[in-house]
Design an enzyme around this catalytic site. Structure first.
Site, PDB file in Angstrom:
ATOM      1  N   CYS A   2      -7.372 -22.147  62.923  1.00 45.24           N
ATOM      2  CA  CYS A   2      -6.049 -22.378  63.503  1.00 45.24           C
ATOM      3  C   CYS A   2      -6.124 -23.523  64.500  1.00 45.24           C
ATOM      4  O   CYS A   2      -7.034 -23.592  65.312  1.00 45.24           O
ATOM      5  CB  CYS A   2      -5.453 -21.164  64.198  1.00 45.24           C
ATOM      6  SG  CYS A   2      -5.112 -19.800  63.111  1.00 45.24           S
ATOM      7  N   ARG A  27      -8.709 -27.481  60.833  1.00 42.51           N
ATOM      8  CA  ARG A  27      -9.020 -26.173  61.417  1.00 42.51           C
ATOM      9  C   ARG A  27      -8.373 -25.013  60.663  1.00 42.51           C
ATOM     10  O   ARG A  27      -8.715 -23.850  60.884  1.00 42.51           O
ATOM     11  CB  ARG A  27      -8.552 -26.125  62.876  1.00 42.51           C
ATOM     12  CG  ARG A  27      -9.239 -27.125  63.762  1.00 42.51           C
ATOM     13  CD  ARG A  27      -8.728 -27.012  65.174  1.00 42.51           C
ATOM     14  NE  ARG A  27      -9.137 -25.772  65.775  1.00 42.51           N
ATOM     15  CZ  ARG A  27     -10.240 -25.608  66.499  1.00 42.51           C
ATOM     16  NH1 ARG A  27     -11.032 -26.639  66.724  1.00 42.51           N
ATOM     17  NH2 ARG A  27     -10.558 -24.446  67.003  1.00 42.51           N
ATOM     18  N   TRP A  75      -4.919 -20.613  59.809  1.00 40.98           N
ATOM     19  CA  TRP A  75      -5.907 -20.020  58.894  1.00 40.98           C
ATOM     20  C   TRP A  75      -5.698 -18.517  59.007  1.00 40.98           C
ATOM     21  O   TRP A  75      -5.977 -17.923  60.040  1.00 40.98           O
ATOM     22  CB  TRP A  75      -7.321 -20.415  59.322  1.00 40.98           C
ATOM     23  CG  TRP A  75      -8.373 -19.936  58.377  1.00 40.98           C
ATOM     24  CD1 TRP A  75      -8.812 -20.558  57.249  1.00 40.98           C
ATOM     25  CD2 TRP A  75      -9.134 -18.722  58.477  1.00 40.98           C
ATOM     26  NE1 TRP A  75      -9.790 -19.806  56.637  1.00 40.98           N
ATOM     27  CE2 TRP A  75     -10.003 -18.663  57.371  1.00 40.98           C
ATOM     28  CE3 TRP A  75      -9.154 -17.661  59.386  1.00 40.98           C
ATOM     29  CZ2 TRP A  75     -10.889 -17.623  57.153  1.00 40.98           C
ATOM     30  CZ3 TRP A  75     -10.038 -16.600  59.163  1.00 40.98           C
ATOM     31  CH2 TRP A  75     -10.899 -16.591  58.054  1.00 40.98           C
ATOM     32  N   ASN A 101      -4.291 -18.803  68.348  1.00 39.45           N
ATOM     33  CA  ASN A 101      -5.511 -18.901  67.548  1.00 39.45           C
ATOM     34  C   ASN A 101      -6.417 -17.768  68.003  1.00 39.45           C
ATOM     35  O   ASN A 101      -6.733 -17.682  69.182  1.00 39.45           O
ATOM     36  CB  ASN A 101      -6.175 -20.263  67.783  1.00 39.45           C
ATOM     37  CG  ASN A 101      -7.580 -20.330  67.223  1.00 39.45           C
ATOM     38  OD1 ASN A 101      -7.914 -19.611  66.286  1.00 39.45           O
ATOM     39  ND2 ASN A 101      -8.409 -21.192  67.797  1.00 39.45           N
ATOM     40  N   GLY A 102      -6.820 -16.896  67.087  1.00 38.45           N
ATOM     41  CA  GLY A 102      -7.691 -15.785  67.469  1.00 38.45           C
ATOM     42  C   GLY A 102      -7.214 -14.508  66.811  1.00 38.45           C
ATOM     43  O   GLY A 102      -6.472 -14.541  65.828  1.00 38.45           O
ATOM     44  N   GLU A 487     -28.601 -24.734  50.897  1.00 36.67           N
ATOM     45  CA  GLU A 487     -27.542 -25.623  51.368  1.00 36.67           C
ATOM     46  C   GLU A 487     -26.851 -26.321  50.193  1.00 36.67           C
ATOM     47  O   GLU A 487     -25.628 -26.455  50.168  1.00 36.67           O
ATOM     48  CB  GLU A 487     -28.144 -26.637  52.366  1.00 36.67           C
ATOM     49  CG  GLU A 487     -27.217 -27.707  52.878  1.00 36.67           C
ATOM     50  CD  GLU A 487     -25.967 -27.189  53.595  1.00 36.67           C
ATOM     51  OE1 GLU A 487     -25.862 -25.984  53.857  1.00 36.67           O
ATOM     52  OE2 GLU A 487     -25.077 -28.009  53.867  1.00 36.67           O
ATOM     53  N   LYS A 491     -22.899 -26.001  49.363  1.00 33.95           N
ATOM     54  CA  LYS A 491     -22.008 -27.176  49.256  1.00 33.95           C
ATOM     55  C   LYS A 491     -21.230 -27.104  47.953  1.00 33.95           C
ATOM     56  O   LYS A 491     -20.040 -27.377  47.918  1.00 33.95           O
ATOM     57  CB  LYS A 491     -22.799 -28.493  49.288  1.00 33.95           C
ATOM     58  CG  LYS A 491     -23.332 -28.959  50.615  1.00 33.95           C
ATOM     59  CD  LYS A 491     -22.310 -29.377  51.627  1.00 33.95           C
ATOM     60  CE  LYS A 491     -21.852 -28.230  52.454  1.00 33.95           C
ATOM     61  NZ  LYS A 491     -22.518 -27.860  53.654  1.00 33.95           N
ATOM     62  N   GLU A 494     -18.605 -24.055  47.935  1.00 35.77           N
ATOM     63  CA  GLU A 494     -17.468 -24.093  48.855  1.00 35.77           C
ATOM     64  C   GLU A 494     -16.440 -25.159  48.504  1.00 35.77           C
ATOM     65  O   GLU A 494     -15.273 -25.005  48.822  1.00 35.77           O
ATOM     66  CB  GLU A 494     -17.918 -24.209  50.314  1.00 35.77           C
ATOM     67  CG  GLU A 494     -18.523 -25.513  50.707  1.00 35.77           C
ATOM     68  CD  GLU A 494     -19.011 -25.522  52.155  1.00 35.77           C
ATOM     69  OE1 GLU A 494     -18.446 -24.825  52.993  1.00 35.77           O
ATOM     70  OE2 GLU A 494     -19.967 -26.272  52.425  1.00 35.77           O
ATOM     71  N   HIS A 510     -38.323 -13.234  39.432  1.00 32.87           N
ATOM     72  CA  HIS A 510     -38.130 -11.829  39.829  1.00 32.87           C
ATOM     73  C   HIS A 510     -36.683 -11.382  39.640  1.00 32.87           C
ATOM     74  O   HIS A 510     -36.260 -10.400  40.233  1.00 32.87           O
ATOM     75  CB  HIS A 510     -38.578 -11.637  41.277  1.00 32.87           C
ATOM     76  CG  HIS A 510     -40.035 -11.935  41.488  1.00 32.87           C
ATOM     77  ND1 HIS A 510     -41.031 -11.108  41.040  1.00 32.87           N
ATOM     78  CD2 HIS A 510     -40.645 -13.006  42.044  1.00 32.87           C
ATOM     79  CE1 HIS A 510     -42.200 -11.636  41.338  1.00 32.87           C
ATOM     80  NE2 HIS A 510     -41.995 -12.793  41.942  1.00 32.87           N
ATOM     81  N   LYS A 609     -12.586 -25.217  59.426  1.00 33.08           N
ATOM     82  CA  LYS A 609     -13.756 -25.886  59.966  1.00 33.08           C
ATOM     83  C   LYS A 609     -14.446 -25.099  61.062  1.00 33.08           C
ATOM     84  O   LYS A 609     -15.661 -25.059  61.152  1.00 33.08           O
ATOM     85  CB  LYS A 609     -13.320 -27.264  60.486  1.00 33.08           C
ATOM     86  CG  LYS A 609     -14.466 -28.134  60.963  1.00 33.08           C
ATOM     87  CD  LYS A 609     -15.302 -28.600  59.812  1.00 33.08           C
ATOM     88  CE  LYS A 609     -16.522 -29.376  60.249  1.00 33.08           C
ATOM     89  NZ  LYS A 609     -17.524 -29.427  59.191  1.00 33.08           N
TER      90      LYS A 609
HETATM   91  C1  F6R Z   1     -20.372 -25.084  55.488  1.00 35.50           C
HETATM   92  C2  F6R Z   1     -19.966 -25.004  56.872  1.00 35.50           C
HETATM   93  C3  F6R Z   1     -20.051 -23.682  57.549  1.00 35.50           C
HETATM   94  C4  F6R Z   1     -20.500 -23.848  58.997  1.00 35.50           C
HETATM   95  C5  F6R Z   1     -20.455 -22.503  59.736  1.00 35.50           C
HETATM   96  C6  F6R Z   1     -20.976 -22.625  61.151  1.00 35.50           C
HETATM   97  O1  F6R Z   1     -20.273 -26.377  54.996  1.00 35.50           O
HETATM   98  O2  F6R Z   1     -19.550 -25.962  57.453  1.00 35.50           O
HETATM   99  O3  F6R Z   1     -20.895 -22.809  56.870  1.00 35.50           O
HETATM  100  O4  F6R Z   1     -21.784 -24.381  59.011  1.00 35.50           O
HETATM  101  O5  F6R Z   1     -19.148 -22.024  59.764  1.00 35.50           O
HETATM  102  O6  F6R Z   1     -20.238 -23.529  61.890  1.00 35.50           O
HETATM  103  P1  F6R Z   1     -20.785 -24.195  63.204  1.00 35.50           P
HETATM  104  O7  F6R Z   1     -21.955 -25.035  62.843  1.00 35.50           O
HETATM  105  O8  F6R Z   1     -19.643 -24.997  63.726  1.00 35.50           O
HETATM  106  O9  F6R Z   1     -21.181 -23.077  64.116  1.00 35.50           O
END
Ligand code: F6R
Length: 614
Positions: A2, A27, A75, A101-102, A487, A491, A494, A510, A609
């Site tokens: 948010c 956000r 969000w 937001n929250g 990772e 990527k 997501e 396994h 984000k």
């Molecule tokens: C994936 C991604 C998320 C963040 C996670 C932690 O691409 O961006 O998995 O890594 O939400 O966020 P931060 O690093 O801001 O604590």
């Protein structure tokens, strides 16, 4: 999670709010809304992106005049994304508007009590409960809006950053925070509130970061007052932001994600600036040096993070154990906080977060601090909650990361972890002089090597064409490259919505091997010098079951290039630093696949984000 923006000043507020919402859209982007106060309090809300809201306002020919306004990009937590659940929410009498937001955790109890008092609710959100509570408390006590907000927040359990506009007080903007970020911007005769500085920086670089339980009242005449929930005045320093507006733009790239992938030679270099000199043979981090006495005696390192930052932390485990010889554990912040972990004063806890606002990481830090550990932050966003809460830390200096999928923050975090391990290993006498110098030299030239990988973008795109229609994918890696496999899989899933799993290559037999058939792309990170033959065997096992092998290999590789269906060559480096290179083709591969599948790479569905709720 948010985005909030609000304005009070002399200009027409609506265009500023819309501009701010576009900056904050990363956000949350399932719906958005604005409230503008002139003679009337006008509220417009729409499911979808900020553009959908703007089109709606234009179509309705809505009255957007007014010099006080606020906007929200959502969000969803409570209530599905639709017009009625979008913020702002109004009090029953339509005179108070609120954005939030929250999560208000005790919203159900509050809501039932308010229903008994005759309040009627229009949405399914927790936020609407708060605005009705403010109205009720104001009416009952005949209170000013500031007092009503403060007293209502005393009854709230949960996380919030809120802004309130009251039709009866047209010269006042009120904001408050607890666990969710809120920044106050002070311009010339104009004032802003924002979830972060991105909607504010165009107008002023003077800001105050509000603290938990702060309630701010901003008056049009320039006075502002910050009090806590007990109505005690708190004083805060005005800070100057070092952020350039260009950093918030795409800079000629089609997407923020692509821009951020391409920034990595520069951002990795920036993360190391002034912290390493291979010719002179040193690596130092200012945040650590002041506390080296304590840090170097630590009996254990605990790394805590979420998501991509957690993958960086896993690489940190390999680095600290190999180079500094300190037992290291990696924790999901969300799990750590809900068990009864054993932490002592001898522990060195490192929290990693790009945003510096992740709710679970914040709570885990608080727990570690309570138990007496020394907590270090590796954070990107300057002035963020985690940066302020930790005992010491190092900024990664990657600049704003706006694409929801994290890319440049990952490599900068790994670069800082490498520096930390080298610094600590050297101080503790656990790394030989030769190895130390070799790693310093290798680290310094990583940015040029990343550049060479980026030059292969077209080749990586052609591989994406071959596998873009897959429904599943497997990513395999060993040692330092096992976290890179995780990772790479994250990527892909997501942003392209292809189901992908990362696995330690040797674990494949396994269980996951059962999934392999002629339709399954298997991305193998095969750059490890130490376990090369083992990786070759793992690839043979995949080929024997007709899987499609996409291998990331070193430029001098002679064997795997013959076995793989597709390969990407990357420059050779010291094995502990290999994740800084091997992750780059995986980022590009996901980007191209997602784009070819018509996905929104910068704003993937259901994500946001900065995850400021638990
Ligand atoms: C994936 C991604 C998320 C963040 C996670 C932690 O691409 O961006 O998995 O890594 O939400 O966020 P931060 O690093 O801001 O604590």
């Amino acid at each position: 999670m948010c985005g909030i923006v609000a304005y009070l000043g002399k200009k027409q507020a609506y265009p500023l709010i819309v501009d701010g919402l576009r900056k904050l859209e990363y956000r949350g982007y399932d719906s958005s809304g604005v409230a503008v106060l002139d003679e009337n309090l006008s509220v417009f809300k729409k499911k979808g992106k900020v553009n959908d809201l703007v089109n709606f306002v234009n179509k309705e020919n809505g009255d957007t005049s007014g010099t006080i306004a606020m906007g929200h990009t959502r969000w969803a937590t409570h209530g599905e994304p639709n017009d009625k659940n979008a913020h702002p929410h109004l009090s029953g009498n339509g005179e108070i508007a609120l954005i939030h937001n929250g999560i208000i955790e005790n919203y159900a109890t509050l809501k039932n009590a308010l229903i008994d008092l005759g309040h009627e609710f229009k949405s399914d959100t927790d936020t609407e409960v708060l605005v009705h509570l403010i109205e009720e408390i104001q009416k009952k006590g005949n209170l000013s809006i500031e007092d009503a907000v403060r007293k209502s927040l005393e009854k709230v359990v949960g996380a919030y950053a809120i802004v309130v506009i009251d039709k009866k007080s047209p010269d006042i903007l009120i904001g408050a925070r607890n666990s969710s970020p809120l920044v106050f911007g002070l311009g010339d005769d104009e004032f802003f509130l924002g979830s972060d500085a991105s909607p504010i920086i165009k107008y002023t670089n003077k800001v105050i970061y509000l603290e938990d339980e702060d309630v701010i009242t901003i008056n049009r005449n320039g006075d502002y007052k910050i009090v806590n929930l007990q109505n005690k005045t708190s004083t805060h320093q005005i800070k100057e932001l070092d952020l350039k507006i260009e950093e918030l733009e795409k800079g000629g790239f089609d997407h923020f994600m692509l821009k951020e992938i391409y920034q990595q030679p520069a951002t990795i270099e920036q993360s190391m600036r002034g912290r390493i000199n291979a010719a002179e043979g040193w690596a130092i981090l200012g945040g650590m040096s002041k506390h080296m006495n304590r840090i170097s005696k630590s009996k254990r390192i605990i790394l805590m993070a979420c998501g991509t930052s957690w993958h960086s932390a896993l690489i940190g485990e390999y680095l600290f154990e190999e180079i500094a010889r300190i037992p290291t554990e990696v924790e999901y912040a969300s799990e750590f906080r809900y068990r009864n972990p054993i932490i002592t004063e001898d522990d060195f806890v490192i929290a990693l977060s790009q945003s510096g606002e992740t709710a679970d990481t914040l709570a885990a830090i608080e727990l570690a601090k309570e138990k007496g550990a020394f907590v270090y932050g590796i954070v990107n966003v300057v002035g963020s909650s985690i940066a302020r809460l930790t005992d010491a830390g190092s900024y990664i200096h990657a600049g704003p990361e706006i694409g929801v999928a994290s890319t440049k923050a990952f490599t900068s975090q790994v670069s800082i972890l490498s520096l930390m391990a080298l610094y600590l290993g050297h101080e503790r006498g656990k790394i030989s002089g030769g190895d130390y110098r070799e790693l310093l030299t290798a680290l310094e030239v990583i940015p040029q090597k990343v550049e060479e990988i980026l030059d292969q973008n077209d080749h990586i795109k052609s591989i994406a064409t071959e596998i873009k229609n897959a429904s599943n994918a497997l990513y395999l890696g060993r040692g330092y490259n096992f976290p890179v496999a995780l990772e790479g899989a994250l990527k892909l899933k997501e942003i392209s919505y292809i189901h992908a799993e990362g696995y330690p290559a040797a674990e494949m037999k396994h269980g996951p091997i059962a999934l392999i058939d002629m339709y399954m792309p298997v991305v193998v990170i095969a750059t490890n010098q130490s376990a090369y033959e083992k990786i070759v065997s793992n690839i043979q096992e995949v080929k024997a079951r007709k899987g499609i092998v996409i291998a990331i290999i070193n430029e001098d590789d002679t064997i795997i290039r013959e076995m793989a269906d597709f390969f990407v060559e990357i420059p050779t480096t010291a094995e502990p630093l290999s994740p800084l290179l091997s992750v780059i083709p995986l980022q590009l591969l996901s980007y191209h696949i997602a784009l070819m599948r018509g996905c929104n790479v910068d704003q993937p569905r259901n994500l946001a984000k900065s995850v400021t709720v638990e």
